[in-house]
Motif scaffolding. Structure first.
Motif, PDB file in Angstrom:
ATOM      1  N   THR A  42       3.406  -3.246  -3.060  1.00 48.17           N
ATOM      2  CA  THR A  42       2.746  -3.525  -4.335  1.00 48.17           C
ATOM      3  C   THR A  42       1.438  -2.763  -4.468  1.00 48.17           C
ATOM      4  OG1 THR A  42       3.749  -5.719  -4.464  1.00 48.17           O
ATOM      5  CG2 THR A  42       1.771  -5.352  -5.791  1.00 48.17           C
ATOM      6  N   ILE A  43       0.581  -2.802  -3.442  1.00 52.54           N
ATOM      7  CA  ILE A  43      -0.713  -2.122  -3.563  1.00 52.54           C
ATOM      8  C   ILE A  43      -0.515  -0.611  -3.621  1.00 52.54           C
ATOM      9  CG2 ILE A  43      -1.291  -2.048  -1.092  1.00 52.54           C
ATOM     10  CD1 ILE A  43      -3.674  -2.549  -4.124  1.00 52.54           C
ATOM     11  N   THR A  44       0.474  -0.093  -2.906  1.00 47.72           N
ATOM     12  CA  THR A  44       0.755   1.348  -2.952  1.00 47.72           C
ATOM     13  C   THR A  44       1.210   1.744  -4.351  1.00 47.72           C
ATOM     14  OG1 THR A  44       1.327   1.347  -0.606  1.00 47.72           O
ATOM     15  CG2 THR A  44       2.121   3.208  -1.916  1.00 47.72           C
ATOM     16  N   ARG A  45       2.104   0.960  -4.958  1.00 51.55           N
ATOM     17  CA  ARG A  45       2.596   1.237  -6.314  1.00 51.55           C
ATOM     18  C   ARG A  45       1.469   1.141  -7.344  1.00 51.55           C
ATOM     19  NH1 ARG A  45       6.155  -2.562  -6.614  1.00 51.55           N
ATOM     20  NH2 ARG A  45       4.816  -4.042  -7.677  1.00 51.55           N
ATOM     21  N   GLU A  46       0.615   0.118  -7.222  1.00 51.77           N
ATOM     22  CA  GLU A  46      -0.472  -0.075  -8.187  1.00 51.77           C
ATOM     23  C   GLU A  46      -1.517   1.046  -8.108  1.00 51.77           C
ATOM     24  OE1 GLU A  46      -0.657  -2.109 -10.636  1.00 51.77           O
ATOM     25  OE2 GLU A  46       0.905  -3.548 -10.154  1.00 51.77           O
ATOM     26  N   MET A  47      -1.744   1.575  -6.909  1.00 50.87           N
ATOM     27  CA  MET A  47      -2.772   2.599  -6.724  1.00 50.87           C
ATOM     28  C   MET A  47      -2.260   4.009  -7.014  1.00 50.87           C
ATOM     29  SD  MET A  47      -5.474   0.926  -6.020  1.00 50.87           S
ATOM     30  CE  MET A  47      -6.553   2.265  -5.555  1.00 50.87           C
ATOM     31  N   GLN A  48      -0.957   4.208  -6.954  1.00 47.90           N
ATOM     32  CA  GLN A  48      -0.353   5.543  -7.073  1.00 47.90           C
ATOM     33  C   GLN A  48      -0.858   6.367  -8.265  1.00 47.90           C
ATOM     34  OE1 GLN A  48       1.800   6.315  -4.451  1.00 47.90           O
ATOM     35  NE2 GLN A  48       1.430   8.383  -5.143  1.00 47.90           N
ATOM     36  N   PRO A  49      -0.968   5.809  -9.470  1.00 45.33           N
ATOM     37  CA  PRO A  49      -1.410   6.619 -10.609  1.00 45.33           C
ATOM     38  C   PRO A  49      -2.840   7.169 -10.471  1.00 45.33           C
ATOM     39  CG  PRO A  49      -0.439   4.554 -11.363  1.00 45.33           C
ATOM     40  CD  PRO A  49      -0.580   4.454  -9.887  1.00 45.33           C
ATOM     41  N   TYR A  50      -3.627   6.611  -9.582  1.00 48.28           N
ATOM     42  CA  TYR A  50      -5.041   6.972  -9.479  1.00 48.28           C
ATOM     43  C   TYR A  50      -5.335   7.822  -8.242  1.00 48.28           C
ATOM     44  CZ  TYR A  50      -4.618   3.208 -12.693  1.00 48.28           C
ATOM     45  OH  TYR A  50      -4.188   2.433 -13.731  1.00 48.28           O
ATOM     46  N   LEU A  51      -4.279   8.218  -7.532  1.00 54.24           N
ATOM     47  CA  LEU A  51      -4.465   8.945  -6.285  1.00 54.24           C
ATOM     48  C   LEU A  51      -4.153  10.417  -6.459  1.00 54.24           C
ATOM     49  CD1 LEU A  51      -2.664   6.431  -3.916  1.00 54.24           C
ATOM     50  CD2 LEU A  51      -5.090   6.575  -4.413  1.00 54.24           C
ATOM     51  N   SER A  52      -4.964  11.247  -5.821  1.00 49.17           N
ATOM     52  CA  SER A  52      -4.656  12.673  -5.811  1.00 49.17           C
ATOM     53  C   SER A  52      -4.651  13.207  -4.389  1.00 49.17           C
ATOM     54  CB  SER A  52      -5.677  13.440  -6.657  1.00 49.17           C
ATOM     55  OG  SER A  52      -6.978  13.227  -6.149  1.00 49.17           O
ATOM     56  N   GLY A  53      -5.208  12.456  -3.469  1.00 48.47           N
ATOM     57  CA  GLY A  53      -5.285  12.923  -2.088  1.00 48.47           C
ATOM     58  C   GLY A  53      -4.738  11.907  -1.124  1.00 48.47           C
ATOM     59  N   GLU A  54      -5.388  11.826  -0.008  1.00 46.88           N
ATOM     60  CA  GLU A  54      -4.999  10.945   1.078  1.00 46.88           C
ATOM     61  C   GLU A  54      -5.101   9.466   0.656  1.00 46.88           C
ATOM     62  OE1 GLU A  54      -6.992  10.349   5.338  1.00 46.88           O
ATOM     63  OE2 GLU A  54      -6.840  12.442   4.713  1.00 46.88           O
ATOM     64  N   PHE A  55      -4.146   8.652   1.150  1.00 45.18           N
ATOM     65  CA  PHE A  55      -4.144   7.215   0.841  1.00 45.18           C
ATOM     66  C   PHE A  55      -3.563   6.475   2.030  1.00 45.18           C
ATOM     67  CE2 PHE A  55      -1.709   3.458  -0.513  1.00 45.18           C
ATOM     68  CZ  PHE A  55      -2.705   2.716  -1.121  1.00 45.18           C
ATOM     69  N   GLY A  56      -4.159   5.346   2.367  1.00 39.56           N
ATOM     70  CA  GLY A  56      -3.607   4.536   3.438  1.00 39.56           C
ATOM     71  C   GLY A  56      -3.977   3.078   3.266  1.00 39.56           C
ATOM     72  N   VAL A  57      -3.041   2.200   3.603  1.00 38.40           N
ATOM     73  CA  VAL A  57      -3.317   0.767   3.620  1.00 38.40           C
ATOM     74  C   VAL A  57      -3.859   0.467   5.010  1.00 38.40           C
ATOM     75  CG1 VAL A  57      -2.348  -1.550   3.400  1.00 38.40           C
ATOM     76  CG2 VAL A  57      -1.481   0.308   1.962  1.00 38.40           C
ATOM     77  N   LYS A  58      -5.120   0.051   5.080  1.00 45.79           N
ATOM     78  CA  LYS A  58      -5.784  -0.162   6.363  1.00 45.79           C
ATOM     79  C   LYS A  58      -5.540  -1.552   6.931  1.00 45.79           C
ATOM     80  CE  LYS A  58      -7.344   3.859   6.802  1.00 45.79           C
ATOM     81  NZ  LYS A  58      -6.625   4.689   7.748  1.00 45.79           N
ATOM     82  N   SER A  59      -5.458  -2.554   6.064  1.00 44.27           N
ATOM     83  CA  SER A  59      -5.202  -3.904   6.553  1.00 44.27           C
ATOM     84  C   SER A  59      -4.621  -4.773   5.441  1.00 44.27           C
ATOM     85  CB  SER A  59      -6.480  -4.546   7.104  1.00 44.27           C
ATOM     86  OG  SER A  59      -7.392  -4.794   6.057  1.00 44.27           O
TER      87      SER A  59
END
Length: 167
Positions: free
Chosen positions: A44-61
């Motif tokens: 869910t958080i990956t899908r919600e953040m996807q439109p706003y990402l252009s570079g590196e992304f990671g779920v840390k916790s």
């Protein structure tokens, strides 16, 4: 999903965000999602953040959050999240003693005073005696409710075919 009890997870994500001067900066932010499992929370958080990402992304916790409920606000200026601990006071009919139980809530508001007001508006509709034991501003950026349209995107009010029938 009717009848489904929300299960909230706090997620910490790290990603690159564009700065005001056009550069890129790595930031770590906290978001809350409603999910059935840790895996669904990550999805869910990956899908919600996807439109706003252009570079590196990671779920840390990802960690379960013990919110009894989340009080959302329709007011656009309510851009902060407050954790509120309410103490409910009930009377044990057998012993005639007061029983106190604490419940944590997440409250969307623009200011501390607005958070108190939002709690009083919601709780004012109940007959339960309560005391606001604590309210603290959090670093939570946003909350994503299961099955709700993303707040960052404008949802359509009606399906396209219904809007055409009316026009």
């Amino acid at each position: 999903m009717k009848g489904r009890t929300a299960q909230w997870f706090e997620t910490s994500v790290r990603y690159e965000r564009q700065t005001d001067d056009g550069g890129m900066k790595k930031v770590t932010e906290t978001y809350v999602v409603d999910a059935l499992s840790f895996g669904e929370a990550e999805e869910t958080i990956t899908r919600e953040m996807q439109p706003y990402l252009s570079g590196e992304f990671g779920v840390k916790s990802i960690s379960p959050a013990s919110y009894g409920e989340v009080f959302f606000s329709e007011n656009d200026s309510d851009d902060h999240w407050y954790k509120a601990k309410l103490t409910f006071i009930t009377l044990d009919e057998k012993t005639a003693k007061e029983k106190r139980s604490n419940v944590n809530y997440l409250v969307q508001a623009g200011t501390f005073n607005a958070a108190v007001k939002n709690i009083e508006e919601v709780m004012g509709t109940t007959a339960i005696d309560y005391v606001i034991a604590n309210i603290a501003e959090t670093k939570i950026m946003d909350v994503f409710e299961h099955g709700a349209p993303s707040k960052k995107q404008e949802p359509d009010d009606k399906p396209e075919y219904e809007a055409q029938k009316e026009g």
